[in-house]
Design a protein around this motif. Structure first.
Motif, PDB file in Angstrom:
ATOM      1  N   GLU A 180      32.678 -11.372   9.148  1.00 11.67           N
ATOM      2  CA  GLU A 180      34.125 -11.370   9.374  1.00 11.67           C
ATOM      3  C   GLU A 180      34.788 -12.515   8.626  1.00 11.67           C
ATOM      4  N   ARG A 181      34.204 -13.700   8.699  1.00 11.26           N
ATOM      5  CA  ARG A 181      34.791 -14.846   7.993  1.00 11.26           C
ATOM      6  C   ARG A 181      34.741 -14.648   6.484  1.00 11.26           C
ATOM      7  N   GLN A 183      25.600 -13.441  15.207  1.00 11.59           N
ATOM      8  CA  GLN A 183      25.847 -14.433  14.159  1.00 11.59           C
ATOM      9  C   GLN A 183      26.233 -13.755  12.844  1.00 11.59           C
ATOM     10  N   ALA A 209      29.853 -12.501  12.994  1.00 19.51           N
ATOM     11  CA  ALA A 209      30.838 -13.570  12.839  1.00 19.51           C
ATOM     12  C   ALA A 209      30.943 -14.016  11.377  1.00 19.51           C
ATOM     13  N   ARG A 210      29.807 -14.183  10.717  1.00 21.88           N
ATOM     14  CA  ARG A 210      29.830 -14.639   9.338  1.00 21.88           C
ATOM     15  C   ARG A 210      30.437 -13.612   8.395  1.00 21.88           C
TER      16      ARG A 210
END
Length: 380
Positions: free
Chosen positions: A376-377, A370, A373-374
């Motif tokens: 990267e965004r 998680q 992913a965060r």
């Protein structure tokens, strides 16, 4: 323990003789554990926003950690007539503990010369040795920290060390002021601009040629936790417990020619009995940002080091035990927190599409996935 048996070998050479550090323990700077007016000294903060001097260093006493803003209290011993030197002197206990202090050449013949070449070599800012000596003359202890001792102890050559980080007992203002004096003495102060971060108390001296390519030298005082504002202390063990992994707690004392392992376990984790590096988180903070940063740096070193020579079991166990709501707690800190973590992620992960990263994230569990992913965004 015979470290040569465990793969730390080399060619024996005559070690350098370090300049003797002055004995200023009875008259030197105020240190953690001393008392002023009956209150225990915690450490120091700095109230400057840029270009601090020693007068900007503020003394922290027990109870100040709960204050909403830093106190205005001089850190000069001459301004504290009720000072009682009851604190543990830096390095005294370490120097008498064979588990925590080591002569470099006892760990690997020739290692003392590698440390000397790093401090005095052409790849290191020329003023480094003089700066360390000037700090020692004023009673402060200074150590090489972070990547430099870790990498040299791992077998790297001095010119392969990329990071030159220092830590010590000097508060930010005292360090910056001393640096300015040293640079003024050799006439190069204009060539080495200094930067100061009031949010982290990191003092940076820039390279005169590649100012935009990163710092030539970073300094931050020994870690001090539990305050509502940035602060530093003078206790080696307290500092170690605020770092990320045990292998990054190793220090080198250039004035006394000593490798210091404050925890007493970092050398074994750097090269265990099977010749493996062991990734062991050391920071026990429950702060979600600190936990996220430790996790990202754990990813960094798992990617950097050959998996065949690595024991990541302790790191995986720690990561799998992280609370499921870690990201929710980070969200409550605001977008600036995610901007900071995205920047750290970019430093730690050179290739976000590599199979090694996918395997690392799989082993570290759902929270790591998680967070990946965060970050990267947030970094897009």
């Amino acid at each position: 323990m015979d470290r040569a048996r465990r793969g730390m070998t080399g060619t024996a050479v005559t070690p350098p003789v370090p300049r003797q550090a002055p004995d200023t323990e009875a008259t030197g700077p105020i240190l953690t554990g001393d008392t002023v007016g009956g209150r225990r000294v915690l450490g120091f903060t700095c109230t400057a926003q840029a270009a601090p001097t020693a007068s900007d260093d503020q003394l922290l006493l027990q109870g100040d950690e709960h204050a909403g803003r830093p106190p205005r209290r001089s850190s000069d011993p001459a301004d504290q007539p009720s000072l009682v030197r009851t604190g543990r002197r830096p390095g005294r206990q370490m120097r008498t503990d064979p588990v925590r202090t080591h002569r470099p050449d006892d760990l690997r013949p020739g290692l003392a010369d590698h440390f000397r070449d790093l401090i005095h070599g052409p790849c290191t800012p020329h003023f480094t040795a003089a700066l360390i000596e000037h700090l020692a003359a004023s009673g402060h202890h200074t150590w090489l920290s972070g990547g430099a001792p870790r990498d040299l102890l791992s077998g790297a050559a001095p010119d392969e060390v990329n990071d030159l980080d220092l830590t010590g007992t000097a508060p930010a203002g005292a360090f910056t002021e001393t640096t300015r004096q040293v640079l003024d003495l050799d006439g190069t102060s204009a060539e080495h601009p200094q930067r100061f971060s009031p949010d982290t108390l990191v003092c940076t001296v820039l390279d005169p040629v590649a100012r935009t390519d990163g710092p030539s030298l970073d300094y931050r005082g020994l870690g001090l936790d539990g305050t509502s504002f940035p602060a530093t202390g003078t206790d080696l063990l307290q500092d170690s417990l605020q770092r990320d992994l045990t292998v990054n707690t190793l220090l080198y004392d250039p004035m006394r020619n000593l490798v210091v392992d404050p925890l007493g376990t970092a050398l074994d984790d750097l090269t265990d009995a099977d010749g493996k590096r062991r990734l062991v988180p050391v920071n026990t903070s429950t702060d979600p940002l600190v936990r996220a940063e430790v996790l990202l740096r754990g990813v960094k070193f798992r990617l950097r080091w050959d998996e065949r020579d690595l024991d990541d079991g302790p790191l995986c166990a720690w990561a799998l035990a992280l609370p499921d709501d870690l990201l929710d707690r980070l969200d409550r800190r605001g977008e600036e927190t995610w901007h900071r973590l995205a920047g750290l992620w970019a430093q730690c992960v050179p290739d976000s599409t590599s199979p090694a990263l996918k395997e690392t994230i799989r082993r570290l569990g759902a929270v790591a996935a998680q967070l990946h992913a965060r970050c990267e965004r947030a970094g897009r």
